[in-house]
Motif scaffolding. Structure first.
Motif, short mmCIF file in Angstrom:
data_model
loop_
_atom_site.label_atom_id
_atom_site.label_comp_id
_atom_site.label_asym_id
_atom_site.label_seq_id
_atom_site.Cartn_x
_atom_site.Cartn_y
_atom_site.Cartn_z
N ASN A 1 -36.41 -15.08 -6.24
CA ASN A 1 -35.05 -15.59 -6.12
C ASN A 1 -34.07 -15.07 -7.16
OD1 ASN A 1 -35.19 -17.74 -3.89
ND2 ASN A 1 -36.90 -18.34 -5.20
N ILE A 2 -34.60 -14.46 -8.22
CA ILE A 2 -33.72 -14.00 -9.30
C ILE A 2 -33.79 -12.49 -9.49
CG2 ILE A 2 -33.10 -14.26 -11.73
CD1 ILE A 2 -32.78 -16.85 -10.19
N PHE A 3 -34.99 -11.96 -9.63
CA PHE A 3 -35.15 -10.57 -10.08
C PHE A 3 -35.25 -9.54 -8.96
CE2 PHE A 3 -37.46 -12.61 -13.89
CZ PHE A 3 -36.27 -12.75 -14.58
N THR A 4 -35.82 -9.90 -7.82
CA THR A 4 -36.08 -8.91 -6.78
C THR A 4 -34.81 -8.55 -6.03
OG1 THR A 4 -38.31 -9.80 -6.48
CG2 THR A 4 -37.44 -8.40 -4.72
N SER A 5 -34.47 -7.27 -5.99
CA SER A 5 -33.29 -6.82 -5.26
C SER A 5 -33.52 -6.97 -3.76
CB SER A 5 -32.99 -5.35 -5.57
OG SER A 5 -32.66 -5.18 -6.93
N PHE A 6 -32.47 -7.35 -3.05
CA PHE A 6 -32.61 -7.47 -1.61
C PHE A 6 -32.65 -6.09 -0.96
CE2 PHE A 6 -27.90 -8.24 -2.16
CZ PHE A 6 -27.44 -7.07 -1.57
N ASN A 7 -33.18 -6.08 0.24
CA ASN A 7 -33.32 -4.85 1.02
C ASN A 7 -32.69 -5.11 2.38
OD1 ASN A 7 -34.04 -2.38 2.00
ND2 ASN A 7 -36.21 -2.56 1.50
N ALA A 8 -31.58 -4.47 2.67
CA ALA A 8 -30.89 -4.74 3.92
C ALA A 8 -30.18 -3.50 4.41
CB ALA A 8 -29.89 -5.90 3.71
N LEU A 9 -29.44 -3.65 5.51
CA LEU A 9 -28.71 -2.51 6.05
C LEU A 9 -27.62 -2.04 5.10
CD1 LEU A 9 -28.26 -3.42 9.80
CD2 LEU A 9 -29.43 -1.43 8.89
N SER A 10 -27.16 -0.83 5.31
CA SER A 10 -26.14 -0.26 4.43
C SER A 10 -24.86 -1.07 4.42
CB SER A 10 -25.84 1.19 4.84
OG SER A 10 -25.50 1.26 6.21
N ALA A 11 -24.61 -1.86 5.48
CA ALA A 11 -23.41 -2.71 5.50
C ALA A 11 -23.41 -3.70 4.35
CB ALA A 11 -23.32 -3.46 6.83
N ILE A 12 -24.60 -4.13 3.94
CA ILE A 12 -24.71 -5.08 2.84
C ILE A 12 -24.44 -4.38 1.51
CG2 ILE A 12 -26.24 -6.74 1.70
CD1 ILE A 12 -25.45 -7.56 4.51
N TYR A 13 -24.64 -3.07 1.49
CA TYR A 13 -24.52 -2.35 0.24
C TYR A 13 -23.08 -1.97 -0.08
CZ TYR A 13 -29.59 -1.91 -0.16
OH TYR A 13 -30.92 -2.17 -0.29
N THR A 14 -22.19 -2.93 0.02
CA THR A 14 -20.87 -2.74 -0.52
C THR A 14 -21.01 -2.79 -2.04
OG1 THR A 14 -20.51 -5.10 -0.26
CG2 THR A 14 -19.63 -3.67 1.46
N PRO A 15 -20.01 -2.32 -2.80
CA PRO A 15 -20.18 -2.30 -4.26
C PRO A 15 -20.50 -3.68 -4.83
CG PRO A 15 -18.31 -0.97 -3.62
CD PRO A 15 -18.77 -1.67 -2.37
N TYR A 16 -21.33 -3.67 -5.84
CA TYR A 16 -21.70 -4.92 -6.53
C TYR A 16 -20.46 -5.67 -7.00
CZ TYR A 16 -23.23 -7.81 -10.48
OH TYR A 16 -23.42 -8.84 -11.36
N ASP A 17 -20.48 -6.98 -6.86
CA ASP A 17 -19.30 -7.80 -7.12
C ASP A 17 -19.63 -8.95 -8.06
OD1 ASP A 17 -16.89 -9.15 -7.02
OD2 ASP A 17 -17.14 -9.86 -4.95
N ARG A 18 -19.25 -8.81 -9.30
CA ARG A 18 -19.48 -9.88 -10.29
C ARG A 18 -18.74 -11.16 -9.94
NH1 ARG A 18 -20.55 -8.36 -16.24
NH2 ARG A 18 -19.49 -10.34 -16.53
#
Length: 243
Positions: free
Chosen positions: A186-203
């Motif tokens: 729930n904290i450390f593992t990066s998610f793995n999804a379609l490229s649509a999810i890979y918009t730039p990281y958003d703090r």
């Protein structure tokens, strides 16, 4: 119960079943989201609702009218940015079914809700209406119900976690303690999804856990994000574009 960091994102454990339900609901779940063609697989698929449809959202345990109104108002904050409609009803006849009398805040991810037994909730909103972050938590859980992941698990987040301190904090806290495996998941593992999810990281994403400075290396922290961010809006417009 603390705040948004107590949210549990739940995904159906059987990838084959999850995949089949997702593409039956929306065939585009098996494709790409941003124009970059990726091989169809059980690893790379999304769990988005059919674009343009109305989601029936049921209250299954009878919260009072004021409580329901506050949930509805928070959920509707997403509507200007998605090509979906919400129909709030009573009883068990819902694509999304909300329980309010449990002690946790959790949601199935997108179309995984269709795999839950029709008598069971797909979203738990144990947060009380008087909680200072009630609106934030409800909006966050509805983000998951629409298919959004946790932003702190974005592949580009690169949060400098002090892992021993994080394990200690979550394992020893009084409310909702987590095992080491649960912290990893729930904290450390990066998610793995379609490229649509890979918009730039958003703090600033409302889907981001707050990050305490004492749980990171160096001077690095994020306070609770209480509004849907600009990038959250962009993501939802990408996932559910207006026709």
């Amino acid at each position: 119960m603390n705040g948004i960091e107590d949210c549990t994102l739940i995904q159906w454990p059987d990838d084959q079943q999850s995949y089949e339900v997702a593409i039956n609901e929306n065939p585009k779940n098996a494709g790409s989201g941003t124009g970059t063609r990726r091989k169809r697989s059980l690893i790379n698929y999304s769990k988005l609702w059919e674009n343009g449809r109305t989601l029936k959202i049921a209250f299954i345990d009878g919260p009072d009218d004021e409580h329901k109104k506050k949930i509805i108002n928070a959920a509707r904050q997403w509507l200007p940015y998605i090509n979906l409609s919400f129909d709030f009803v009573e009883g068990l006849e819902g694509d999304i079914r909300i329980a309010t009398k449990n002690n946790d805040n959790s949601s199935m991810l997108g179309t995984d809700a269709l795999l839950i037994h029709p008598a069971w909730p797909t979203m738990n909103l144990g947060v009380k209406p008087e909680h200072e972050d009630f609106e934030v938590i409800v909006t966050h859980e509805f983000g998951h119900a629409l298919g959004a992941m946790h932003e702190h698990q974005h592949p580009e987040a690169n949060i400098p976690w002090d892992k021993p301190k994080v394990y200690e904090y979550y394992q020893n806290r009084e409310m909702n303690p987590l095992s080491k495996d649960e912290v990893d998941r729930n904290i450390f593992t990066s998610f793995n999804a379609l490229s649509a999810i890979y918009t730039p990281y958003d703090r600033k994403s409302i889907m981001h856990y707050p990050v305490a400075d004492n749980l990171t290396l160096g001077n690095w922290k994020i306070l609770t994000n209480r509004k849907i961010s600009k990038k959250d809006k962009q993501l939802m417009k990408l996932l559910y574009p207006k026709r």
